[in-house]
Design a protein around this motif. Structure first.
Motif, mmCIF file in Angstrom:
data_model
loop_
_atom_site.group_PDB
_atom_site.id
_atom_site.type_symbol
_atom_site.label_atom_id
_atom_site.label_comp_id
_atom_site.label_asym_id
_atom_site.label_seq_id
_atom_site.Cartn_x
_atom_site.Cartn_y
_atom_site.Cartn_z
ATOM 1 N N ARG A 473 -1.564 3.163 4.207
ATOM 2 C CA ARG A 473 -2.216 3.922 3.139
ATOM 3 C C ARG A 473 -3.629 4.323 3.564
ATOM 4 O O ARG A 473 -4.283 3.622 4.338
ATOM 5 C CB ARG A 473 -2.261 3.103 1.856
ATOM 6 C CG ARG A 473 -0.876 2.801 1.296
ATOM 7 C CD ARG A 473 -0.965 2.083 -0.039
ATOM 8 N NE ARG A 473 0.352 1.762 -0.556
ATOM 9 C CZ ARG A 473 1.119 2.610 -1.224
ATOM 10 N NH1 ARG A 473 0.691 3.839 -1.460
ATOM 11 N NH2 ARG A 473 2.304 2.239 -1.674
ATOM 12 N N LYS A 491 3.342 -0.704 7.024
ATOM 13 C CA LYS A 491 4.697 -0.776 6.490
ATOM 14 C C LYS A 491 5.625 -0.096 7.482
ATOM 15 O O LYS A 491 5.343 1.012 7.951
ATOM 16 C CB LYS A 491 4.779 -0.074 5.133
ATOM 17 C CG LYS A 491 6.163 -0.119 4.503
ATOM 18 C CD LYS A 491 6.173 0.570 3.136
ATOM 19 C CE LYS A 491 7.557 0.483 2.497
ATOM 20 N NZ LYS A 491 7.582 1.156 1.169
ATOM 21 N N ASN A 501 11.451 8.345 3.388
ATOM 22 C CA ASN A 501 10.875 8.211 2.052
ATOM 23 C C ASN A 501 9.374 7.955 2.142
ATOM 24 O O ASN A 501 8.911 7.163 2.968
ATOM 25 C CB ASN A 501 11.552 7.073 1.296
ATOM 26 C CG ASN A 501 12.996 7.390 0.961
ATOM 27 O OD1 ASN A 501 13.345 8.545 0.714
ATOM 28 N ND2 ASN A 501 13.844 6.378 0.961
ATOM 29 N N PRO A 503 5.785 6.700 0.388
ATOM 30 C CA PRO A 503 5.229 5.914 -0.724
ATOM 31 C C PRO A 503 4.269 6.758 -1.558
ATOM 32 O O PRO A 503 3.804 7.817 -1.124
ATOM 33 C CB PRO A 503 4.498 4.779 -0.007
ATOM 34 C CG PRO A 503 4.149 5.333 1.334
ATOM 35 C CD PRO A 503 5.264 6.277 1.694
ATOM 36 N N ASP A 504 3.962 6.304 -2.748
ATOM 37 C CA ASP A 504 2.988 6.997 -3.591
ATOM 38 C C ASP A 504 1.603 6.945 -2.951
ATOM 39 O O ASP A 504 1.255 5.983 -2.252
ATOM 40 C CB ASP A 504 2.922 6.342 -4.974
ATOM 41 C CG ASP A 504 4.220 6.503 -5.754
ATOM 42 O OD1 ASP A 504 5.044 7.348 -5.358
ATOM 43 O OD2 ASP A 504 4.405 5.772 -6.750
ATOM 44 N N CYS A 507 -1.246 8.666 2.607
ATOM 45 C CA CYS A 507 -0.772 7.745 3.638
ATOM 46 C C CYS A 507 -0.663 8.470 4.969
ATOM 47 O O CYS A 507 -0.747 9.699 5.039
ATOM 48 C CB CYS A 507 0.571 7.131 3.248
ATOM 49 S SG CYS A 507 1.856 8.350 2.914
ATOM 50 N N GLY A 580 5.869 9.765 -4.400
ATOM 51 C CA GLY A 580 7.175 9.720 -3.755
ATOM 52 C C GLY A 580 7.452 10.929 -2.886
ATOM 53 O O GLY A 580 6.572 11.502 -2.265
#
Length: 607
Positions: A473, A491, A501, A503-504, A507, A580
């Motif tokens: 992030r 991650k 996918n 993440p919110d 990033c 997302g």
């Protein structure tokens, strides 16, 4: 049901003439997504415009004449590799999968951003012409074709059109034909909803442009080849044009989007219903020569539509007999156009799911069942199965040995069994993928060695492995290329293909990519937010994340042609604030629009 053979031949010819007229009319305006006002060819051609709508069906005919019946997805997938050098959209995704040993149906489902593309719905005429008056059989044949490069909505659109065209040989009522098409697809699918909405709004508004705007609002997206909106435009043009070929054809093409395909499809339907409805003004400019695209290679096709149509009508006699169709011809005479099929019982194994692949058709049909997501993550241990069918009328003793590459493991290597006559055996085993630090080879073969009846042979397929990304992030999109270290809070994202996918929030993603040649590659990176791309620390592209059609040839500002040396490169992608979504990253060749199927990946080595 008996069909007069001479009338059938006229309708087949009408089908292909209507196809050629519509494709030539719509070709110059393909991809225009605004209303148009064409009333005739513009420009007026001197010959039929080559079009993949027809090209692929010429390939299918030659394939059937060479390989015989039954129609099956494995044989069609081999024809893609041998004859078809078209790599756009779903074609390219499926060819990449097939090249890596992922066969249909999995080839059309896995890692394909165009499962709902028009590519199969535009090549249904051959299946309808081979199964006239038998829409269930036409749908069965079209399924074998469509699943090679599509899934779900793309397949549903294909079945919808194939059923209409087959029924049109014996039925001329538009509403009944549409109902026939709808009866073969789920009522809840996007295609069915778009068709039913079109009919509903046409009866309410009776205005082409008003209904078109409603359909655009409800069913269109950024991909102008999406089946839902294009099926809607075919039906809208059919209603808006009344009973006049000219009006129906022009109403359809003037809706825009995949206009060559929609016009060619409605032209085929009208040509089947009434071949004489196609006026000479449409036919004279294009002639009857069979003109193929230069992307089609290694073919031995007939020189004109008349000879092509004659081949299909003769082949239809064999198809109807082979599949025990209730349709037959009066006045056809004796025909025996095909060699004797090898697998008379093959058709009992054709109920193949999206995560399954037909890996062999002879001497034993074999289907490999993957886990639902198909690609394996590092050290993931998943159950597979292989179905083997005995097409012969006797019991056969079989030894089956399964092997995987070094680093992969199996829990069950050998199977010994007697396969009863005309029976099917399902063998289960677990495959474990290698560790996360393994290079993700572009092809990981799983080999099935079979011993039976004194013979020994091997059937192979592919084991796709996930693409590794490290993600962290950030507070915002950085100005310079951010570094990654073991001290970062990282991650690991293992993407089942080229879609990862997100993440919110803001990033950064990174991975290592190995390119095989010193050439210019086209790099496509798409997301739903601000996007910035560095390769080996150098900024290569940035965009606002507004365009998301994962194609190599029409990806607008999300693509960049970049010279890369062969070897490893660090890709770093910064994404702005958002919720997302998916990150798509693809690498291909700008000249051919082909995805590079031999790219390899590894998890970045950090200090």
């Amino acid at each position: 049901m008996k069909i007069d053979f001479s009338e059938y031949r006229k309708k087949v010819m009408g089908c292909w003439l209507g196809k050629a007229v519509g494709g030539t009319l719509g070709g110059p305006v393909e991809g225009i997504c605004k209303p148009m006002s064409l009333t005739f060819y513009d420009p007026v051609p001197e010959e039929m415009m080559p079009n993949d709508d027809l090209d692929l069906q010429v390939v299918w005919l030659e394939t059937l004449l060479r390989k015989g019946l039954p129609v099956n997805r494995k044989t069609l997938s081999e024809a893609w590799i041998e004859h078809i050098h078209m790599y756009w959209d779903e074609y390219g995704a499926s060819i990449r999968n097939i090249s890596q040993g992922i066969y249909p149906s999995a080839s059309g489902y896995f890692d394909n951003g165009f499962t709902a593309g028009m590519g199969a719905a535009i090549r249904t005429e051959i299946w309808a012409c081979l199964a006239p008056g038998d829409p269930a059989l036409a749908v069965r044949l079209a399924t074998e074709d469509a699943c090679v490069d599509h899934a779900e909505e793309g397949v549903y659109a294909t079945l919808f059109i194939a059923a209409i065209e087959s029924a049109a040989f014996v039925e001329s009522n538009r509403d009944k034909l549409i109902e026939t098409g709808l009866s073969f697809i789920p009522s809840s699918c996007r295609v069915a909803k778009a068709v039913k909405d079109t009919i509903k709004w046409w009866h309410r508004k009776k205005n082409l442009h008003k209904v078109r705007e409603i359909l655009i609002e409800k069913h269109a997206n950024q991909n102008w080849t999406d089946v839902a909106i294009n099926m809607a435009f075919i039906i809208l043009g059919w209603y808006a044009g009344g009973n006049d070929f000219n009006e129906i054809l022009c109403s359809t093409v003037n809706c825009g989007h995949d206009a060559d395909c929609t016009a060619a499809t409605i032209g085929s339907i009208l040509g089947i219903i009434n071949p004489s409805s196609i006026g000479e003004k449409w036919l004279k400019p294009i002639g009857r020569d069979l003109i193929l695209s230069p992307n089609i290679v290694g073919m031995h096709h007939r020189k004109n539509l008349d000879e092509f149509s004659e081949q299909i009508t003769r082949l239809s006699c064999d198809v109807l007999k082979y599949y025990s169709s209730e349709t037959s011809f009066g006045g056809a005479g004796e025909t025996n156009y095909l060699r004797t099929p090898l697998n008379n019982n093959y058709t009992s194994i054709t109920d193949i799911e999206n995560n399954e692949a037909l890996i062999s058709t002879s001497p034993f049909p074999m289907v490999l069942e993957y886990p639902e997501c198909i690609a394996l993550k590092p050290e993931e241990n998943k159950e597979f199965s292989v179905k083997i069918q005995n097409p012969f009328n006797k019991n056969i003793k079989i030894k089956l040995h399964v092997s995987v590459p070094d680093g992969w493991t199996l829990n069950n290597l050998d199977f010994n069994f007697v396969l009863g006559k005309s029976s099917l055996k399902k063998c289960y085993f677990k495959v474990k993928a290698p560790a996360s630090d393994t290079i993700r080879a572009y092809r990981n073969p799983i080999d099935f060695t079979i011993e039976a009846a004194g013979l020994k042979w091997t059937v192979s397929a592919g084991l796709p492995m996930s693409i590794p990304w490290l993600c962290k992030r950030t507070g915002k999109v950085p100005e310079k290329c951010p570094g990654f270290s073991r001290k970062d809070k990282l991650k690991i994202i293992e993407a089942a293909g080229h879609f990862a996918n997100i993440p919110d929030g803001p990033c950064v993603f990174t991975t290592d990519v190995k390119t095989p040649f010193d050439i210019i590659y086209r790099i496509v990176v798409q997301s739903n937010r601000e996007t910035k791309i560095w390769i080996d620390g150098d900024l290569k592209n940035l965009h606002k994340g507004l365009f998301r059609v994962p194609a190599l040839h029409r990806s607008e500002e999300t693509q960049k042609d970049i010279a890369l040396s062969r070897g490893w490169h660090r890709f770093t992608i910064a994404l702005g604030n958002g919720k997302g979504g998916q990150l798509f990253t693809g690498i291909g060749y700008p000249g051919s629009w082909k995805w590079t199927e031999n790219i390899e990946y590894r998890q970045p080595i950090l200090k």
